[in-house]
Design a protein around this motif. Sequence first.
Motif, PDB file in Angstrom:
ATOM      1  N   LYS A  56       0.836  -1.196   0.000  1.00  0.00           N
ATOM      2  CA  LYS A  56       0.000   0.000   0.000  1.00  0.00           C
ATOM      3  C   LYS A  56       0.871   1.246   0.000  1.00  0.00           C
ATOM      4  CE  LYS A  56      -3.924  -2.046   2.439  1.00  0.00           C
ATOM      5  NZ  LYS A  56      -4.874  -1.908   3.569  1.00  0.00           N
ATOM      6  N   ARG A  57       0.495   2.189  -0.820  1.00  0.00           N
ATOM      7  CA  ARG A  57       1.195   3.476  -0.874  1.00  0.00           C
ATOM      8  C   ARG A  57       0.319   4.446  -1.660  1.00  0.00           C
ATOM      9  NH1 ARG A  57       7.069   4.339  -0.569  1.00  0.00           N
ATOM     10  NH2 ARG A  57       7.499   6.507  -1.097  1.00  0.00           N
ATOM     11  N   ASN A  58       0.406   5.715  -1.331  1.00  0.00           N
ATOM     12  CA  ASN A  58      -0.294   6.745  -2.081  1.00  0.00           C
ATOM     13  C   ASN A  58       0.701   7.512  -2.939  1.00  0.00           C
ATOM     14  OD1 ASN A  58      -2.824   6.215  -0.849  1.00  0.00           O
ATOM     15  ND2 ASN A  58      -2.237   7.457   0.923  1.00  0.00           N
ATOM     16  N   PRO A  59       0.283   7.943  -4.128  1.00  0.00           N
ATOM     17  CA  PRO A  59       1.190   8.747  -4.959  1.00  0.00           C
ATOM     18  C   PRO A  59       1.474  10.098  -4.321  1.00  0.00           C
ATOM     19  CG  PRO A  59      -0.995   8.608  -5.952  1.00  0.00           C
ATOM     20  CD  PRO A  59      -1.012   7.691  -4.779  1.00  0.00           C
ATOM     21  N   ASN A  60       2.652  10.610  -4.609  1.00  0.00           N
ATOM     22  CA  ASN A  60       3.051  11.933  -4.139  1.00  0.00           C
ATOM     23  C   ASN A  60       2.780  12.929  -5.260  1.00  0.00           C
ATOM     24  OD1 ASN A  60       4.273  14.264  -3.271  1.00  0.00           O
ATOM     25  ND2 ASN A  60       6.306  13.388  -3.007  1.00  0.00           N
ATOM     26  N   PRO A  61       1.812  13.820  -5.091  1.00  0.00           N
ATOM     27  CA  PRO A  61       1.466  14.762  -6.174  1.00  0.00           C
ATOM     28  C   PRO A  61       2.637  15.614  -6.646  1.00  0.00           C
ATOM     29  CG  PRO A  61      -0.180  14.827  -4.430  1.00  0.00           C
ATOM     30  CD  PRO A  61       0.962  14.014  -3.897  1.00  0.00           C
ATOM     31  N   LYS A  62       3.600  15.847  -5.769  1.00  0.00           N
ATOM     32  CA  LYS A  62       4.723  16.716  -6.119  1.00  0.00           C
ATOM     33  C   LYS A  62       5.725  16.039  -7.047  1.00  0.00           C
ATOM     34  CE  LYS A  62       4.434  19.429  -1.874  1.00  0.00           C
ATOM     35  NZ  LYS A  62       5.149  19.878  -0.648  1.00  0.00           N
ATOM     36  N   SER A  63       5.655  14.701  -7.150  1.00  0.00           N
ATOM     37  CA  SER A  63       6.645  14.001  -7.981  1.00  0.00           C
ATOM     38  C   SER A  63       6.007  12.988  -8.926  1.00  0.00           C
ATOM     39  CB  SER A  63       7.676  13.291  -7.090  1.00  0.00           C
ATOM     40  OG  SER A  63       7.044  12.338  -6.241  1.00  0.00           O
ATOM     41  N   SER A  64       4.694  13.130  -9.174  1.00  0.00           N
ATOM     42  CA  SER A  64       3.965  12.169 -10.005  1.00  0.00           C
ATOM     43  C   SER A  64       3.574  12.751 -11.354  1.00  0.00           C
ATOM     44  CB  SER A  64       2.681  11.709  -9.284  1.00  0.00           C
ATOM     45  OG  SER A  64       2.968  11.001  -8.120  1.00  0.00           O
ATOM     46  N   VAL A  65       3.284  11.846 -12.273  1.00  0.00           N
ATOM     47  CA  VAL A  65       2.691  12.202 -13.554  1.00  0.00           C
ATOM     48  C   VAL A  65       1.658  11.134 -13.887  1.00  0.00           C
ATOM     49  CG1 VAL A  65       4.347  10.946 -15.008  1.00  0.00           C
ATOM     50  CG2 VAL A  65       3.191  12.953 -15.917  1.00  0.00           C
ATOM     51  N   LEU A  66       0.585  11.529 -14.550  1.00  0.00           N
ATOM     52  CA  LEU A  66      -0.426  10.581 -15.016  1.00  0.00           C
ATOM     53  C   LEU A  66      -0.211  10.295 -16.490  1.00  0.00           C
ATOM     54  CD1 LEU A  66      -3.100   8.948 -14.724  1.00  0.00           C
ATOM     55  CD2 LEU A  66      -4.309  11.073 -15.305  1.00  0.00           C
ATOM     56  N   VAL A  72      -8.261  11.614 -14.540  1.00  0.00           N
ATOM     57  CA  VAL A  72      -7.617  12.825 -15.056  1.00  0.00           C
ATOM     58  C   VAL A  72      -7.991  14.027 -14.195  1.00  0.00           C
ATOM     59  CG1 VAL A  72      -7.491  14.433 -17.001  1.00  0.00           C
ATOM     60  CG2 VAL A  72      -7.462  11.963 -17.415  1.00  0.00           C
ATOM     61  N   GLN A  73      -9.269  14.153 -13.875  1.00  0.00           N
ATOM     62  CA  GLN A  73      -9.730  15.297 -13.091  1.00  0.00           C
ATOM     63  C   GLN A  73      -9.122  15.310 -11.694  1.00  0.00           C
ATOM     64  OE1 GLN A  73     -13.898  14.568 -13.559  1.00  0.00           O
ATOM     65  NE2 GLN A  73     -14.018  15.618 -15.545  1.00  0.00           N
ATOM     66  N   LEU A  74      -9.021  14.136 -11.072  1.00  0.00           N
ATOM     67  CA  LEU A  74      -8.409  14.049  -9.742  1.00  0.00           C
ATOM     68  C   LEU A  74      -6.946  14.470  -9.788  1.00  0.00           C
ATOM     69  CD1 LEU A  74      -9.941  10.697  -8.453  1.00  0.00           C
ATOM     70  CD2 LEU A  74     -10.311  12.971  -7.456  1.00  0.00           C
ATOM     71  N   CYS A  75      -6.240  14.004 -10.814  1.00  0.00           N
ATOM     72  CA  CYS A  75      -4.828  14.349 -10.926  1.00  0.00           C
ATOM     73  C   CYS A  75      -4.639  15.834 -11.198  1.00  0.00           C
ATOM     74  CB  CYS A  75      -4.163  13.497 -12.005  1.00  0.00           C
ATOM     75  SG  CYS A  75      -3.907  11.777 -11.498  1.00  0.00           S
ATOM     76  N   ARG A  76      -5.457  16.393 -12.057  1.00  0.00           N
ATOM     77  CA  ARG A  76      -5.345  17.827 -12.319  1.00  0.00           C
ATOM     78  C   ARG A  76      -5.663  18.642 -11.074  1.00  0.00           C
ATOM     79  NH1 ARG A  76      -7.982  18.273 -18.360  1.00  0.00           N
ATOM     80  NH2 ARG A  76      -6.040  18.045 -19.499  1.00  0.00           N
ATOM     81  N   ARG A  77      -6.651  18.184 -10.328  1.00  0.00           N
ATOM     82  CA  ARG A  77      -7.003  18.868  -9.082  1.00  0.00           C
ATOM     83  C   ARG A  77      -5.824  18.871  -8.106  1.00  0.00           C
ATOM     84  NH1 ARG A  77     -11.514  16.164  -5.334  1.00  0.00           N
ATOM     85  NH2 ARG A  77     -10.989  17.185  -3.360  1.00  0.00           N
ATOM     86  N   ALA A  78      -5.014  17.795  -8.182  1.00  0.00           N
ATOM     87  CA  ALA A  78      -3.838  17.682  -7.321  1.00  0.00           C
ATOM     88  C   ALA A  78      -2.590  18.276  -7.969  1.00  0.00           C
ATOM     89  CB  ALA A  78      -3.592  16.217  -6.975  1.00  0.00           C
ATOM     90  N   SER A  79      -2.772  18.958  -9.110  1.00  0.00           N
ATOM     91  CA  SER A  79      -1.673  19.587  -9.866  1.00  0.00           C
ATOM     92  C   SER A  79      -0.652  18.570 -10.362  1.00  0.00           C
ATOM     93  CB  SER A  79      -0.970  20.659  -9.000  1.00  0.00           C
ATOM     94  OG  SER A  79      -1.886  21.679  -8.649  1.00  0.00           O
TER      95      SER A  79
END
Length: 201
Positions: free
Chosen positions: A16-26, A50-57
């Motif tokens: 289990k792990r969550n992505p880090n928005p500061k270092s991720s790409v979709l 896509v919308q969730l990722c954009r919301r998280a920048s």
Amino acid sequence: MATSKCSSYEKYEIRKRNPNPKSSVLLVIDMQNYFSSIAKPILDNTLATVQLCRRASIPVFFTRHCHKSPADYGMLGEWWSGDLVYDGTADAELLPEIRGMAAGADEVIEKNTYSAFGNTRLQERLVGMGVEEVIVCGVMTNLCCETTARDAFVRGFRVFFSTDATATSDLELHEATLKNLAYGFAYLFDCERLEAGLFGA
């Protein structure tokens, strides 16, 4: 082609792990007209991802599989007996809903093999952006999505793989990919899990 039902990430989840928005790409893989019968059942989940990722920048890249000449067919020409996605045809275009999402600052990556890293400069772009994690959704689960995920892993990227925004021609193939990736390559998630991981929902 028949479409696969979506699988919960919990069925095969090992780590289990969550992505880090500061270092991720979709990476949104090959949501094109050619694959419409497979892609449309997961379209809502893909758009939500896509919308969730954009919301998280989180930056979003869309891939478009296409062949321009026999020189770029590689083994795919033999394997699929010439039934390929040819550039300049309607089949090669992104689905209208995806094309609308891809307009603007997001990048569309053209590729001619299963991996989004093959014969593209995707790795160099991601490294230049400081990306350490890759989130994968799209089609087909067991071909371009799985190959991209495995390739990302061996290139040193942490990989997150969608269970409900990926699909293929057969449920058994879909499930096999999820089981394999969870064992050795990727953290699994669905839309609900992604939202909770990014925003604590």
